[in-house]
Design a protein around this motif. Structure first.
Motif, PDB file in Angstrom:
ATOM      1  N   ASN A  49      42.173   9.809   1.902  1.00  0.00           N
ATOM      2  CA  ASN A  49      41.136  10.912   1.848  1.00  0.00           C
ATOM      3  C   ASN A  49      41.561  11.183   3.464  1.00  0.00           C
ATOM      4  OD1 ASN A  49      38.829  11.709   0.078  1.00  0.00           O
ATOM      5  ND2 ASN A  49      39.330   9.653  -0.644  1.00  0.00           N
ATOM      6  N   TRP A  60      44.367  13.845   4.604  1.00  0.00           N
ATOM      7  CA  TRP A  60      43.186  15.027   3.724  1.00  0.00           C
ATOM      8  C   TRP A  60      42.461  15.337   5.212  1.00  0.00           C
ATOM      9  CZ3 TRP A  60      43.497  19.795   1.346  1.00  0.00           C
ATOM     10  CH2 TRP A  60      42.648  20.440   0.901  1.00  0.00           C
ATOM     11  N   PHE A  61      41.620  14.100   5.431  1.00  0.00           N
ATOM     12  CA  PHE A  61      41.515  14.739   6.406  1.00  0.00           C
ATOM     13  C   PHE A  61      41.849  14.486   8.006  1.00  0.00           C
ATOM     14  CE2 PHE A  61      39.334  12.042  10.473  1.00  0.00           C
ATOM     15  CZ  PHE A  61      38.579  12.902  10.633  1.00  0.00           C
ATOM     16  N   ALA A 104      43.066  18.745   8.360  1.00  0.00           N
ATOM     17  CA  ALA A 104      42.630  19.418   8.583  1.00  0.00           C
ATOM     18  C   ALA A 104      41.621  19.425  10.179  1.00  0.00           C
ATOM     19  CB  ALA A 104      40.685  18.696   7.701  1.00  0.00           C
ATOM     20  N   TYR A 126      33.122  16.472   6.612  1.00  0.00           N
ATOM     21  CA  TYR A 126      33.733  15.464   5.809  1.00  0.00           C
ATOM     22  C   TYR A 126      33.612  14.781   5.150  1.00  0.00           C
ATOM     23  CZ  TYR A 126      38.528  14.180   2.644  1.00  0.00           C
ATOM     24  OH  TYR A 126      38.404  13.851   2.238  1.00  0.00           O
ATOM     25  N   TRP A 127      33.045  13.219   6.257  1.00  0.00           N
ATOM     26  CA  TRP A 127      32.753  12.138   5.604  1.00  0.00           C
ATOM     27  C   TRP A 127      31.527  11.881   5.636  1.00  0.00           C
ATOM     28  CZ3 TRP A 127      36.023   8.882   4.293  1.00  0.00           C
ATOM     29  CH2 TRP A 127      37.866   9.772   4.876  1.00  0.00           C
ATOM     30  N   PHE A 160      31.207  18.056  -0.025  1.00  0.00           N
ATOM     31  CA  PHE A 160      31.438  18.185   1.035  1.00  0.00           C
ATOM     32  C   PHE A 160      31.908  19.962   0.733  1.00  0.00           C
ATOM     33  CE2 PHE A 160      36.041  19.115   1.302  1.00  0.00           C
ATOM     34  CZ  PHE A 160      36.767  18.118   0.843  1.00  0.00           C
ATOM     35  N   LEU A 188      38.259  22.227   7.331  1.00  0.00           N
ATOM     36  CA  LEU A 188      38.778  22.103   6.000  1.00  0.00           C
ATOM     37  C   LEU A 188      38.869  22.398   4.460  1.00  0.00           C
ATOM     38  CD1 LEU A 188      35.596  19.506   6.346  1.00  0.00           C
ATOM     39  CD2 LEU A 188      37.602  18.822   5.896  1.00  0.00           C
TER      40      LEU A 188
END
Length: 418
Positions: A18, A21-22, A25, A81-82, A87, A119
Protein backbone atom coordinates in the motif's frame (compact mmCIF):
# COMPACT_ATOMS: atom_id res chain seq x y z
CA UNK A 1 -2.57 20.14 8.62
CA UNK A 2 -5.38 17.78 7.49
CA UNK A 3 -8.16 16.61 9.74
CA UNK A 4 -7.30 13.09 10.90
CA UNK A 5 -9.96 10.39 11.10
CA UNK A 6 -9.58 6.88 12.54
CA UNK A 7 -7.01 5.04 10.47
CA UNK A 8 -8.31 2.44 8.03
CA UNK A 9 -6.24 0.46 5.55
CA UNK A 10 -7.60 -1.49 2.55
CA UNK A 11 -8.88 -4.98 3.37
CA UNK A 12 -6.33 -7.80 3.83
CA UNK A 13 -3.54 -5.28 3.76
CA UNK A 14 0.09 -5.64 3.06
CA UNK A 15 1.41 -2.36 4.37
CA UNK A 16 4.47 -2.33 2.13
CA UNK A 17 2.36 -2.80 -1.01
CA UNK A 18 0.00 0.00 0.00
CA UNK A 19 2.87 2.41 0.67
CA UNK A 20 4.30 1.55 -2.76
CA UNK A 21 0.92 2.24 -4.37
CA UNK A 22 0.62 5.48 -2.43
CA UNK A 23 4.09 6.53 -3.62
CA UNK A 24 3.10 5.78 -7.23
CA UNK A 25 0.08 8.04 -6.86
CA UNK A 26 2.24 10.83 -5.47
CA UNK A 27 4.69 10.46 -8.35
CA UNK A 28 1.82 10.63 -10.86
CA UNK A 29 0.58 13.79 -9.12
CA UNK A 30 3.95 15.47 -9.69
CA UNK A 31 6.14 14.66 -6.68
CA UNK A 32 9.73 13.54 -7.48
CA UNK A 33 9.69 10.16 -5.74
CA UNK A 34 12.09 7.35 -6.61
CA UNK A 35 12.63 3.82 -5.25
CA UNK A 36 15.02 5.10 -2.58
CA UNK A 37 12.37 7.26 -0.98
CA UNK A 38 9.87 4.39 -1.01
CA UNK A 39 12.33 2.14 0.80
CA UNK A 40 13.03 4.89 3.32
CA UNK A 41 9.29 5.36 3.88
CA UNK A 42 8.71 1.65 4.56
CA UNK A 43 11.60 1.55 7.01
CA UNK A 44 10.49 4.79 8.69
CA UNK A 45 6.96 3.44 9.22
CA UNK A 46 8.40 0.26 10.72
CA UNK A 47 10.39 2.35 13.19
CA UNK A 48 7.68 4.93 13.97
CA UNK A 49 4.96 2.35 14.43
CA UNK A 50 1.37 2.35 13.25
CA UNK A 51 -0.75 3.36 16.23
CA UNK A 52 -1.57 6.96 15.30
CA UNK A 53 -2.74 8.34 11.97
CA UNK A 54 -1.09 11.68 12.72
CA UNK A 55 2.26 9.96 13.31
CA UNK A 56 1.76 7.89 10.15
CA UNK A 57 0.92 11.03 8.12
CA UNK A 58 3.97 12.99 9.24
CA UNK A 59 6.26 9.99 8.84
CA UNK A 60 5.30 9.63 5.18
CA UNK A 61 5.31 13.43 4.79
CA UNK A 62 8.93 13.58 5.97
CA UNK A 63 9.91 10.90 3.45
CA UNK A 64 8.02 12.10 0.38
CA UNK A 65 7.69 15.91 0.62
CA UNK A 66 10.79 17.99 -0.12
CA UNK A 67 9.27 21.23 -1.46
CA UNK A 68 6.62 23.54 0.00
CA UNK A 69 4.49 23.39 -3.15
CA UNK A 70 4.08 19.62 -2.74
CA UNK A 71 2.39 19.79 0.66
CA UNK A 72 -1.12 20.37 -0.68
CA UNK A 73 -0.89 17.54 -3.22
CA UNK A 74 0.48 15.15 -0.57
CA UNK A 75 -2.32 16.05 1.85
CA UNK A 76 -5.03 15.43 -0.75
CA UNK A 77 -3.60 12.12 -1.98
CA UNK A 78 -3.14 10.92 1.62
CA UNK A 79 -6.68 11.89 2.58
CA UNK A 80 -8.25 10.24 -0.45
CA UNK A 81 -6.16 7.06 -0.36
CA UNK A 82 -6.05 6.20 3.34
CA UNK A 83 -9.50 7.43 4.31
CA UNK A 84 -11.72 4.65 2.94
CA UNK A 85 -11.02 0.96 2.23
CA UNK A 86 -13.18 1.26 -0.89
CA UNK A 87 -11.22 4.30 -2.06
CA UNK A 88 -11.68 3.74 -5.80
CA UNK A 89 -15.41 4.49 -5.74
CA UNK A 90 -14.60 7.73 -3.95
CA UNK A 91 -11.97 8.53 -6.57
CA UNK A 92 -14.55 8.20 -9.34
CA UNK A 93 -16.70 10.93 -7.81
CA UNK A 94 -13.69 13.23 -7.77
CA UNK A 95 -13.27 12.87 -11.54
CA UNK A 96 -16.47 14.74 -12.41
CA UNK A 97 -15.71 17.80 -14.57
CA UNK A 98 -14.96 20.86 -12.44
CA UNK A 99 -16.14 23.44 -15.00
CA UNK A 100 -17.25 26.91 -13.99
CA UNK A 101 -21.00 27.06 -13.58
CA UNK A 102 -21.32 23.42 -12.53
CA UNK A 103 -22.38 23.24 -8.89
CA UNK A 104 -21.13 20.28 -6.88
CA UNK A 105 -22.23 19.02 -3.50
CA UNK A 106 -19.15 20.59 -1.99
CA UNK A 107 -16.41 22.87 -3.27
CA UNK A 108 -13.39 21.10 -4.73
CA UNK A 109 -10.29 21.39 -2.62
CA UNK A 110 -6.87 22.41 -3.84
CA UNK A 111 -5.09 19.72 -5.89
CA UNK A 112 -7.99 17.30 -5.38
CA UNK A 113 -8.45 16.52 -9.06
CA UNK A 114 -4.73 15.86 -9.50
CA UNK A 115 -4.83 13.57 -6.48
CA UNK A 116 -7.84 11.68 -7.81
CA UNK A 117 -6.32 11.34 -11.27
CA UNK A 118 -3.08 10.05 -9.78
CA UNK A 119 -4.86 7.36 -7.78
CA UNK A 120 -6.95 6.29 -10.77
CA UNK A 121 -3.98 6.02 -13.14
CA UNK A 122 -3.54 2.35 -13.93
CA UNK A 123 -6.17 1.32 -11.40
CA UNK A 124 -7.61 -1.33 -13.70
CA UNK A 125 -4.23 -3.09 -13.86
CA UNK A 126 -2.84 -2.75 -10.36
CA UNK A 127 -5.34 -2.20 -7.60
CA UNK A 128 -3.88 -2.55 -4.12
CA UNK A 129 -5.04 -5.56 -2.22
CA UNK A 130 -8.61 -5.12 -1.04
CA UNK A 131 -9.94 -3.53 -4.27
CA UNK A 132 -12.70 -5.73 -5.66
CA UNK A 133 -13.57 -6.56 -9.23
CA UNK A 134 -16.68 -4.38 -9.23
CA UNK A 135 -14.57 -1.27 -8.56
CA UNK A 136 -12.05 -2.45 -11.12
CA UNK A 137 -14.67 -2.74 -13.79
CA UNK A 138 -16.21 0.63 -13.08
CA UNK A 139 -13.02 2.58 -13.73
CA UNK A 140 -13.08 2.14 -17.51
CA UNK A 141 -16.49 3.81 -17.90
CA UNK A 142 -15.53 7.32 -16.76
CA UNK A 143 -13.29 9.72 -18.60
CA UNK A 144 -14.11 13.15 -17.22
CA UNK A 145 -11.14 14.82 -18.88
CA UNK A 146 -12.46 14.19 -22.40
CA UNK A 147 -16.14 15.19 -22.05
CA UNK A 148 -15.68 18.42 -24.02
CA UNK A 149 -13.15 20.22 -26.17
CA UNK A 150 -9.93 20.31 -24.15
CA UNK A 151 -8.89 23.74 -25.29
CA UNK A 152 -12.29 25.32 -24.68
CA UNK A 153 -12.51 23.63 -21.30
CA UNK A 154 -9.04 24.70 -20.24
CA UNK A 155 -9.64 28.33 -21.17
CA UNK A 156 -12.29 28.67 -18.47
CA UNK A 157 -11.16 25.99 -15.99
CA UNK A 158 -9.90 27.14 -12.61
CA UNK A 159 -6.13 26.63 -12.30
CA UNK A 160 -6.61 25.11 -8.85
CA UNK A 161 -8.97 22.42 -10.17
CA UNK A 162 -6.81 21.26 -13.08
CA UNK A 163 -5.33 17.79 -13.24
CA UNK A 164 -1.62 17.22 -13.80
CA UNK A 165 -2.06 16.73 -17.56
CA UNK A 166 -4.35 19.75 -17.80
CA UNK A 167 -1.78 21.92 -16.03
CA UNK A 168 0.88 20.82 -18.53
CA UNK A 169 -1.43 21.65 -21.45
CA UNK A 170 -2.43 24.97 -19.87
CA UNK A 171 1.23 25.93 -19.52
CA UNK A 172 1.74 25.30 -23.24
CA UNK A 173 -1.28 27.49 -24.01
CA UNK A 174 0.00 30.26 -21.74
CA UNK A 175 3.40 30.12 -23.43
CA UNK A 176 1.70 30.98 -26.74
CA UNK A 177 -0.15 34.00 -25.37
CA UNK A 178 1.10 37.50 -26.06
CA UNK A 179 0.72 40.68 -24.08
CA UNK A 180 1.41 43.50 -26.55
CA UNK A 181 1.45 47.08 -25.37
CA UNK A 182 1.01 50.40 -27.15
CA UNK A 183 4.00 52.78 -27.04
CA UNK A 184 3.87 56.00 -25.06
CA UNK A 185 4.23 59.25 -27.00
CA UNK A 186 7.05 61.18 -25.38
CA UNK A 187 7.41 64.96 -25.10
CA UNK A 188 10.86 64.62 -26.66
CA UNK A 189 11.24 64.81 -30.40
CA UNK A 190 13.47 63.37 -33.10
CA UNK A 191 14.41 64.35 -36.65
CA UNK A 192 11.83 62.96 -39.05
CA UNK A 193 11.61 64.09 -42.72
CA UNK A 194 7.95 63.04 -42.83
CA UNK A 195 7.09 64.34 -39.38
CA UNK A 196 4.08 66.55 -38.68
CA UNK A 197 5.98 69.22 -36.68
CA UNK A 198 8.57 71.80 -37.72
CA UNK A 199 11.89 71.96 -35.87
CA UNK A 200 12.41 75.74 -35.89
CA UNK A 201 15.83 75.65 -34.21
CA UNK A 202 17.19 73.13 -36.71
CA UNK A 203 15.58 75.09 -39.54
CA UNK A 204 17.34 78.33 -38.47
CA UNK A 205 20.71 76.55 -38.09
CA UNK A 206 20.35 75.17 -41.61
CA UNK A 207 19.44 78.64 -42.90
CA UNK A 208 22.52 80.23 -41.28
CA UNK A 209 24.77 77.66 -42.93
CA UNK A 210 23.34 78.79 -46.28
CA UNK A 211 23.88 82.54 -45.73
CA UNK A 212 20.43 83.21 -44.38
CA UNK A 213 18.53 81.61 -47.23
CA UNK A 214 15.59 79.46 -46.19
CA UNK A 215 15.52 76.50 -48.53
CA UNK A 216 13.02 74.42 -46.58
CA UNK A 217 11.79 73.36 -43.19
CA UNK A 218 13.37 70.70 -40.98
CA UNK A 219 10.61 68.46 -39.74
CA UNK A 220 10.33 66.46 -36.51
CA UNK A 221 8.03 63.99 -34.74
CA UNK A 222 7.48 62.85 -31.18
CA UNK A 223 9.65 60.05 -29.85
CA UNK A 224 8.02 56.80 -28.80
CA UNK A 225 9.03 55.01 -25.63
CA UNK A 226 8.02 51.63 -24.29
CA UNK A 227 6.87 51.07 -20.70
CA UNK A 228 8.18 48.53 -18.22
CA UNK A 229 6.00 45.67 -17.00
CA UNK A 230 6.19 45.04 -13.26
CA UNK A 231 4.45 41.96 -11.83
CA UNK A 232 4.02 41.64 -8.07
CA UNK A 233 2.77 38.15 -7.29
CA UNK A 234 1.36 36.72 -4.06
CA UNK A 235 2.75 33.22 -3.36
CA UNK A 236 1.01 32.55 -0.05
CA UNK A 237 -0.83 29.29 0.53
CA UNK A 238 -4.16 30.42 -0.93
CA UNK A 239 -2.47 31.79 -4.06
CA UNK A 240 0.22 29.19 -4.74
CA UNK A 241 -1.19 27.46 -7.83
CA UNK A 242 -2.50 30.68 -9.40
CA UNK A 243 0.88 32.35 -8.87
CA UNK A 244 2.77 29.52 -10.55
CA UNK A 245 0.61 29.74 -13.67
CA UNK A 246 0.90 33.53 -13.84
CA UNK A 247 4.69 33.30 -13.45
CA UNK A 248 4.77 30.76 -16.27
CA UNK A 249 2.93 33.29 -18.45
CA UNK A 250 5.23 36.08 -17.25
CA UNK A 251 8.28 34.07 -18.32
CA UNK A 252 6.82 33.79 -21.84
CA UNK A 253 6.17 37.55 -21.95
CA UNK A 254 9.69 38.33 -20.73
CA UNK A 255 11.21 36.24 -23.52
CA UNK A 256 8.99 37.43 -26.37
CA UNK A 257 10.65 39.50 -29.08
CA UNK A 258 8.81 42.55 -30.31
CA UNK A 259 6.10 42.52 -27.62
CA UNK A 260 6.87 46.16 -26.87
CA UNK A 261 7.84 46.07 -23.19
CA UNK A 262 11.10 47.84 -22.38
CA UNK A 263 11.84 45.49 -19.47
CA UNK A 264 9.87 42.91 -17.51
CA UNK A 265 10.33 42.71 -13.74
CA UNK A 266 8.94 40.05 -11.44
CA UNK A 267 8.52 40.11 -7.66
CA UNK A 268 6.98 37.54 -5.35
CA UNK A 269 5.77 38.05 -1.82
CA UNK A 270 4.25 36.16 1.07
CA UNK A 271 5.80 37.24 4.31
CA UNK A 272 8.64 39.06 2.52
CA UNK A 273 9.38 40.52 -0.92
CA UNK A 274 11.68 38.68 -3.36
CA UNK A 275 12.97 39.97 -6.71
CA UNK A 276 12.97 37.12 -9.26
CA UNK A 277 13.52 39.27 -12.37
CA UNK A 278 16.90 37.82 -13.26
CA UNK A 279 15.50 34.30 -13.30
CA UNK A 280 12.88 35.26 -15.88
CA UNK A 281 15.64 35.91 -18.41
CA UNK A 282 16.52 32.19 -18.39
CA UNK A 283 15.31 30.65 -21.65
CA UNK A 284 14.36 27.32 -20.05
CA UNK A 285 11.06 27.97 -18.28
CA UNK A 286 11.44 25.03 -15.91
CA UNK A 287 14.92 26.14 -14.87
CA UNK A 288 13.69 29.72 -14.49
CA UNK A 289 10.77 28.85 -12.22
CA UNK A 290 12.82 26.35 -10.23
CA UNK A 291 15.44 29.02 -9.54
CA UNK A 292 12.74 31.55 -8.68
CA UNK A 293 11.11 29.08 -6.31
CA UNK A 294 14.41 28.34 -4.61
CA UNK A 295 15.05 32.04 -4.02
CA UNK A 296 11.55 32.77 -2.71
CA UNK A 297 11.60 30.90 0.58
CA UNK A 298 8.06 31.82 1.66
CA UNK A 299 5.99 29.74 -0.79
CA UNK A 300 2.63 28.81 0.73
CA UNK A 301 3.31 30.79 3.88
CA UNK A 302 1.32 33.66 5.35
CA UNK A 303 0.51 36.97 3.71
CA UNK A 304 1.71 40.45 4.64
CA UNK A 305 0.63 42.50 1.63
CA UNK A 306 1.04 45.91 3.25
CA UNK A 307 4.56 45.25 4.57
CA UNK A 308 5.72 43.76 1.25
CA UNK A 309 4.29 46.60 -0.85
CA UNK A 310 5.96 49.06 1.51
CA UNK A 311 9.27 47.25 0.92
CA UNK A 312 8.72 47.45 -2.84
CA UNK A 313 7.95 51.18 -2.71
CA UNK A 314 11.00 51.87 -0.55
CA UNK A 315 13.60 49.63 -2.21
CA UNK A 316 12.54 49.04 -5.82
CA UNK A 317 10.04 51.62 -7.01
CA UNK A 318 12.55 54.16 -8.32
CA UNK A 319 14.61 51.43 -10.00
CA UNK A 320 11.89 49.67 -11.98
CA UNK A 321 8.95 52.07 -12.26
CA UNK A 322 10.43 54.41 -14.85
CA UNK A 323 9.12 54.84 -18.40
CA UNK A 324 5.47 54.82 -17.27
CA UNK A 325 5.46 51.28 -15.92
CA UNK A 326 2.35 49.09 -15.93
CA UNK A 327 1.94 47.11 -12.69
CA UNK A 328 0.13 43.77 -12.42
CA UNK A 329 -0.73 42.89 -8.83
CA UNK A 330 -1.77 39.26 -8.35
CA UNK A 331 -3.24 38.57 -4.91
CA UNK A 332 -6.51 37.66 -3.20
CA UNK A 333 -6.23 40.71 -0.93
CA UNK A 334 -6.47 38.71 2.31
CA UNK A 335 -3.97 40.54 4.50
CA UNK A 336 -3.03 40.09 8.15
CA UNK A 337 -1.68 43.59 8.65
CA UNK A 338 -3.16 47.01 9.26
CA UNK A 339 -5.68 48.19 6.59
CA UNK A 340 -4.44 51.76 7.02
CA UNK A 341 -0.83 50.80 6.25
CA UNK A 342 -2.00 48.72 3.28
CA UNK A 343 -3.99 51.66 1.90
CA UNK A 344 -0.95 53.97 2.15
CA UNK A 345 1.28 51.46 0.36
CA UNK A 346 -1.32 50.99 -2.41
CA UNK A 347 -1.74 54.73 -2.84
CA UNK A 348 1.97 55.24 -3.34
CA UNK A 349 2.15 52.29 -5.74
CA UNK A 350 -0.71 53.76 -7.76
CA UNK A 351 0.97 57.17 -7.95
CA UNK A 352 4.23 55.61 -9.17
CA UNK A 353 2.66 53.55 -11.97
CA UNK A 354 1.00 54.46 -15.22
CA UNK A 355 -1.62 51.76 -14.70
CA UNK A 356 -2.21 49.43 -11.76
CA UNK A 357 -4.16 46.27 -12.64
CA UNK A 358 -5.24 43.88 -9.89
CA UNK A 359 -5.87 40.21 -10.74
CA UNK A 360 -7.84 38.46 -8.01
CA UNK A 361 -8.80 34.75 -8.33
CA UNK A 362 -11.63 35.23 -5.83
CA UNK A 363 -13.61 36.92 -8.60
CA UNK A 364 -14.27 33.46 -10.03
CA UNK A 365 -17.09 33.16 -7.51
CA UNK A 366 -20.41 34.59 -8.67
CA UNK A 367 -21.62 37.32 -6.35
CA UNK A 368 -18.17 38.06 -4.94
CA UNK A 369 -18.29 41.02 -2.53
CA UNK A 370 -15.46 43.08 -1.04
CA UNK A 371 -15.98 42.09 2.59
CA UNK A 372 -12.36 41.59 3.67
CA UNK A 373 -10.70 44.69 5.11
CA UNK A 374 -7.62 44.21 2.92
CA UNK A 375 -9.69 44.21 -0.27
CA UNK A 376 -11.59 47.31 0.85
CA UNK A 377 -8.31 49.11 1.56
CA UNK A 378 -6.75 48.23 -1.81
CA UNK A 379 -9.66 48.60 -4.19
CA UNK A 380 -9.84 52.46 -4.45
CA UNK A 381 -6.23 52.64 -5.66
CA UNK A 382 -6.32 50.22 -8.60
CA UNK A 383 -7.16 51.21 -12.17
CA UNK A 384 -8.70 47.86 -13.07
CA UNK A 385 -9.95 44.93 -10.99
CA UNK A 386 -10.49 41.61 -12.73
CA UNK A 387 -10.34 37.85 -12.23
CA UNK A 388 -7.07 35.94 -12.53
CA UNK A 389 -7.96 32.26 -12.12
CA UNK A 390 -7.97 30.88 -15.67
CA UNK A 391 -6.42 31.16 -19.11
CA UNK A 392 -9.39 33.25 -20.27
CA UNK A 393 -8.80 35.77 -17.50
CA UNK A 394 -5.13 36.02 -18.46
CA UNK A 395 -6.14 36.58 -22.09
CA UNK A 396 -8.36 39.45 -20.92
CA UNK A 397 -5.21 41.32 -19.86
CA UNK A 398 -4.49 42.24 -23.49
CA UNK A 399 -7.94 43.79 -23.76
CA UNK A 400 -7.41 45.61 -20.46
CA UNK A 401 -4.19 47.17 -21.73
CA UNK A 402 -5.82 48.20 -25.02
CA UNK A 403 -8.78 49.83 -23.25
CA UNK A 404 -7.42 52.00 -20.44
CA UNK A 405 -10.85 53.34 -19.53
CA UNK A 406 -12.20 49.91 -18.55
CA UNK A 407 -12.12 49.31 -14.78
CA UNK A 408 -13.47 45.77 -14.70
CA UNK A 409 -15.34 44.90 -11.50
CA UNK A 410 -14.03 47.89 -9.59
CA UNK A 411 -17.09 50.11 -10.04
CA UNK A 412 -19.56 47.46 -8.88
CA UNK A 413 -17.54 46.59 -5.78
CA UNK A 414 -16.98 50.23 -4.85
CA UNK A 415 -20.73 50.79 -4.95
CA UNK A 416 -21.23 47.85 -2.62
CA UNK A 417 -18.67 49.27 -0.19
CA UNK A 418 -20.32 52.68 -0.12
Amino acid sequence: MPEFLPLEIPDAPKLTHNIIWFARALRKAGLPIGPGRVIDAVRAVEVAGFSSKADFYWTLHACFVSRPEHRTVFAQVFRLYWRDPRFLEHMMSMMLPAVRGVQEERAGQAAEKRAAEALLDGADQALPEGGDQEEQGTSIDIDASMTMSNEEKLRTLDFEQMSTDEIAQAKRMLARLKLPVQPIVSRRTRHDPSGAGIDWQATMRQSMRQGGDLSGFVRKSRRLRWPNLVVICDISGSMSQYSRMVLHFLHAVANQKGAGWAKVYGFTFGTRLTNISRHLATKDVDAALAAAGAEAQDWEGGTRIGDCLHSFNRDWSRRVMGQGAVVLLITDGLDRGSPEDLAKAMQRLNMSSRRLIWLNPLLRWEGFAAKAQGIRAMLPYVDRFQAGHSIASIEALAEALARPDEVGEKSRLLQDIQ
